[in-house]
Design an enzyme around this catalytic site. Structure first.
Site, PDB file in Angstrom:
ATOM      1  CB  CYS A 114      51.926  45.439  39.883  1.00 31.03           C
ATOM      2  SG  CYS A 114      51.466  44.624  41.395  1.00 31.03           S
ATOM      3  CG  HIS A 255      49.842  42.923  37.219  1.00 29.00           C
ATOM      4  ND1 HIS A 255      50.909  42.231  37.746  1.00 29.00           N
ATOM      5  CD2 HIS A 255      49.189  43.413  38.434  1.00 29.00           C
ATOM      6  CE1 HIS A 255      50.736  42.172  39.184  1.00 29.00           C
ATOM      7  NE2 HIS A 255      49.815  43.096  39.266  1.00 29.00           N
ATOM      8  CG  ASN A 285      49.646  40.554  42.346  1.00 30.01           C
ATOM      9  OD1 ASN A 285      50.776  40.780  41.863  1.00 30.01           O
ATOM     10  ND2 ASN A 285      48.816  41.680  42.573  1.00 30.01           N
TER      11      ASN A 285
HETATM   12  N1  COA Z   1      37.819  36.321  52.922  1.00 24.79           N
HETATM   13  C1  COA Z   1      36.424  36.576  53.158  1.00 24.79           C
HETATM   14  N2  COA Z   1      35.829  37.776  53.175  1.00 24.79           N
HETATM   15  C2  COA Z   1      36.827  38.884  52.945  1.00 24.79           C
HETATM   16  C3  COA Z   1      38.070  38.668  52.774  1.00 24.79           C
HETATM   17  C4  COA Z   1      38.558  37.385  52.782  1.00 24.79           C
HETATM   18  N3  COA Z   1      40.022  37.129  52.464  1.00 24.79           N
HETATM   19  N4  COA Z   1      38.609  40.199  52.620  1.00 24.79           N
HETATM   20  C5  COA Z   1      37.759  40.710  52.488  1.00 24.79           C
HETATM   21  N5  COA Z   1      36.790  40.296  52.965  1.00 24.79           N
HETATM   22  C6  COA Z   1      35.306  40.794  53.078  1.00 24.79           C
HETATM   23  C7  COA Z   1      35.706  42.239  53.606  1.00 24.79           C
HETATM   24  O1  COA Z   1      35.896  42.394  54.794  1.00 24.79           O
HETATM   25  C8  COA Z   1      34.297  42.848  53.128  1.00 24.79           C
HETATM   26  O2  COA Z   1      33.406  42.293  54.271  1.00 24.79           O
HETATM   27  P1  COA Z   1      32.146  43.771  54.633  1.00 24.79           P
HETATM   28  O3  COA Z   1      31.183  43.872  53.537  1.00 24.79           O
HETATM   29  O4  COA Z   1      31.414  42.681  55.909  1.00 24.79           O
HETATM   30  O5  COA Z   1      33.152  44.954  55.129  1.00 24.79           O
HETATM   31  C9  COA Z   1      33.688  42.053  52.055  1.00 24.79           C
HETATM   32  O6  COA Z   1      34.638  40.611  51.947  1.00 24.79           O
HETATM   33  C10 COA Z   1      33.999  42.583  50.499  1.00 24.79           C
HETATM   34  O7  COA Z   1      35.168  43.029  50.696  1.00 24.79           O
HETATM   35  P2  COA Z   1      35.679  44.197  49.559  1.00 24.79           P
HETATM   36  O8  COA Z   1      37.074  44.730  49.829  1.00 24.79           O
HETATM   37  O9  COA Z   1      34.675  45.107  49.152  1.00 24.79           O
HETATM   38  O10 COA Z   1      36.014  43.023  48.342  1.00 24.79           O
HETATM   39  P3  COA Z   1      36.139  43.374  46.960  1.00 24.79           P
HETATM   40  O11 COA Z   1      35.247  42.315  45.860  1.00 24.79           O
HETATM   41  O12 COA Z   1      36.690  44.558  46.532  1.00 24.79           O
HETATM   42  O13 COA Z   1      37.502  42.250  46.748  1.00 24.79           O
HETATM   43  C11 COA Z   1      39.884  42.566  46.539  1.00 24.79           C
HETATM   44  C12 COA Z   1      38.752  42.839  47.267  1.00 24.79           C
HETATM   45  C13 COA Z   1      41.292  42.995  47.314  1.00 24.79           C
HETATM   46  C14 COA Z   1      39.959  41.062  45.883  1.00 24.79           C
HETATM   47  C15 COA Z   1      39.797  43.632  45.595  1.00 24.79           C
HETATM   48  O14 COA Z   1      39.396  44.789  45.936  1.00 24.79           O
HETATM   49  C16 COA Z   1      40.913  43.801  44.553  1.00 24.79           C
HETATM   50  O15 COA Z   1      41.382  42.767  43.625  1.00 24.79           O
HETATM   51  N6  COA Z   1      41.606  44.899  44.377  1.00 24.79           N
HETATM   52  C17 COA Z   1      42.595  45.180  43.630  1.00 24.79           C
HETATM   53  C18 COA Z   1      43.645  44.449  43.853  1.00 24.79           C
HETATM   54  C19 COA Z   1      44.871  44.811  42.895  1.00 24.79           C
HETATM   55  O16 COA Z   1      44.628  45.063  41.572  1.00 24.79           O
HETATM   56  N7  COA Z   1      46.152  45.280  43.060  1.00 24.79           N
HETATM   57  C20 COA Z   1      46.621  45.775  41.959  1.00 24.79           C
HETATM   58  C21 COA Z   1      47.952  46.471  42.304  1.00 24.79           C
HETATM   59  S1  COA Z   1      48.945  44.941  42.731  1.00 24.79           S
END
Ligand code: COA
Length: 336
Positions: A114, A255, A285
Site C-alpha cells: 500500500c 491511503h 482498498n
Molecule cells: N462481516 C461481518 N463480520 C465480520 C467481518 C465481515 N466481513 N469480518 C470480520 N467480522 C467479525 C469478526 O469475525 C469478529 O467477530 P468475533 O468478535 O465474533 O470474533 C468481529 O467481526 C470483529 O472483527 P474485528 O477483526 O475485530 O473487526 P475490526 O473492527 O478490527 O475491523 C478490519 C476489521 C479488517 C476492517 C480492520 O481491522 C482493519 O481495517 N484493519 C486494517 C486494514 C488495513 O489498514 N490495512 C492496511 C494495509 S493495506
C-alpha cells in the site's frame, strides 16, 4: 530560479467497469452492508474481469499522455508499483512499456504494497531532480481480485482493482513540486499482512493451493493498530519538519484502507474533514493505486489547484509507511 525539483505534470487513472457491492458480498460470505460500511467506510469496489495489472496501467497511462499531449516515445522511465504483477517476471513495467510503445523508456517494478506509490514517487523524483531523466511515469496498480480469497470475509470485503499514474518532470520554480518526504519500513510487521505461497519460500504446489496460501492473509487488528500510529506519526512529522499547521494544508491524500484510520490521521494533523480526499466508499482498498486515484479524481473535478500544499500519506504491508509533501504546480482549468 530555485533548486531543480520533480513535480507532477499530469495525472490519470482507470477503474474497471464491473462493480462488486456490499450487497453482492452478502451473497458470497457471512457479512452485511451495515457491518462493512461502519467498520471500513466501503460500499463497493471494482473488479477487472479480463486482463491483468498491465492492462489497468495502460489505460491510466494513456489518459495521462493525452492530457499532457505527449507520445509514449517521449517517456524515459516507467516505475510500476504493484504487488500483483502480471507474472513474477518479466517485470510488469516491461509489459507496459511494450503495450504503450514507450520505445525509449526502461522500467522496473517496485513492491511496497500500500506504500508502493509513495516509494515509487520518491524514487522517480530522484531521477528527475538529478537531471538524469526529464519524463518519468510512476504508476500504482493492483488487480487485488487476483489474490483475494472470496470465501474469507475478513479480507474479501476490503480490496478492489484500479490503476492511476502520474508524470514527473522538472521544475525550477521556487517552492513548487515534491518538497519533502519521509519513508519507513519495519520488516518485523511482515507476519501481519502477507501472501505466503508462490514465492521462493513456498513455491506453488498442490499443498500450497490446498492450504489457500496464494491469497492475502491479514491480522486485521494488528495492522489496524500499526496503521493508525504509523500514518498519523509520519504525517505529523512531515508537517513539523516544514513548519506547517493544519490551516496550511489544502489536502490530505491518505491511503484508502479504512475510513477510521483516515479520520485518525486527519485529526492528528489538525485538519478539517473537508480537506481529506476520500473515495474508499466507491473503490475500497486498491493497494498501490489509492493515492494517485484520489489525486486524479480531485484533479479532474477541479478541486486540486496550483499553489496548494498537499500531504500524501500511506501505510501498508511490510510494514511500509511514509508521507510526501507537494506544492501542486499545475494550473487547473476544470470548474470545481
Ligand atoms: N462481516 C461481518 N463480520 C465480520 C467481518 C465481515 N466481513 N469480518 C470480520 N467480522 C467479525 C469478526 O469475525 C469478529 O467477530 P468475533 O468478535 O465474533 O470474533 C468481529 O467481526 C470483529 O472483527 P474485528 O477483526 O475485530 O473487526 P475490526 O473492527 O478490527 O475491523 C478490519 C476489521 C479488517 C476492517 C480492520 O481491522 C482493519 O481495517 N484493519 C486494517 C486494514 C488495513 O489498514 N490495512 C492496511 C494495509 S493495506
Amino acid at each position: 530560479m530555485g533548486k531543480r525539483r520533480a513535480t507532477i505534470t499530469a495525472v490519470g487513472h482507470y477503474v474497471p467497469e464491473k462493480i462488486l457491492s456490499n450487497h453482492d458480498l452478502e451473497k458470497m460470505v457471512d457479512t452485511n452492508d451495515e457491518w462493512i460500511r461502519t467498520r471500513t467506510g466501503i460500499s463497493e469496489r471494482r473488479i477487472l474481469e479480463q486482463g491483468a495489472t498491465s492492462d489497468l496501467c495502460v489505460r491510466a497511462i494513456e489518459s495521462l499522455l493525452a492530457q499532457r499531449k505527449i507520445e509514449a516515445t517521449d517517456i524515459d522511465l516507467i516505475i510500476v508499483a504493484t504487488i500483483t504483477p502480471d507474472m513474477f517476471f518479466p517485470a510488469t513495467a516491461c509489459v507496459v512499456q511494450d503495450k504503450i510503445g514507450a520505445r525509449n523508456a526502461w522500467g522496473f517494478d517496485l513492491s511496497a504494497a500500500c506504500s508502493g506509490f509513495l516509494y515509487a514517487l520518491v524514487t522517480g523524483a530522484q531521477f528527475v531532480e538529478s537531471g538524469v531523466y526529464s519524463k518519468v511515469i510512476v504508476v500504482g496498480a493492483d488487480k487485488m481480485s487476483s489474490i483475494i480469497d472470496y470465501t474469507d470475509r475478513n479480507t474479501c470485503i476490503l480490496f478492489g482493482d484500479a490503476a492511476a499514474a502520474v508524470l514527473l518532470e522538472a521544475t525550477e520554480e521556487e517552492g513548487f513540486g515534491i518538497l519533502d518526504h519521509r519513508l519507513y519500513s519495519d520488516g518485523s510487521g511482515g507476519s501481519g499482512l502477507h501472501m505466503k505461497g508462490g514465492g521462493s519460500l513456498n513455491p506453488a504446489s498442490h499443498e500450497t493451493i490446498d492450504r489457500r496460501m496464494h491469497y492475502v492473509y491479514q491480522d486485521g487488528k494488528a495492522v489496524y493498530k500499526a496503521a493508525i500510529k504509523g500514518m498519523a506519526d509520519v504525517s505529523a512529522e512531515v508537517m513539523e519538519r516544514n513548519n506547517l499547521k493544519g490551516n496550511d494544508i489544502a489536502w490530505l491524500v491518505p491511503h484508502q484502507a479504512n475510513l477510521r484510520i483516515i479520520d485518525a490521521t486527519a485529526e492528528r494533523m489538525g485538519l478539517d474533514p473537508s480537506k481529506v480526499m476520500i473515495n474508499i466508499d466507491k473503490y475500497g482498498n486498491t493497494t498501490a493505486a489509492t493515492i494517485p486515484l484520489c489525486l486524479s479524481e480531485w484533479w479532474q473535478c477541479g478541486k486540486l489547484k496550483r499553489g496548494q500544499n498537499i500531504v500524501l500519506s500511506s501505510f501498508g504491508a511490510g510494514y511500509t509507511w511514509g508521507a510526501v509533501l507537494i506544492k501542486w504546480s499545475l494550473v487547473n482549468s476544470a470548474k470545481p
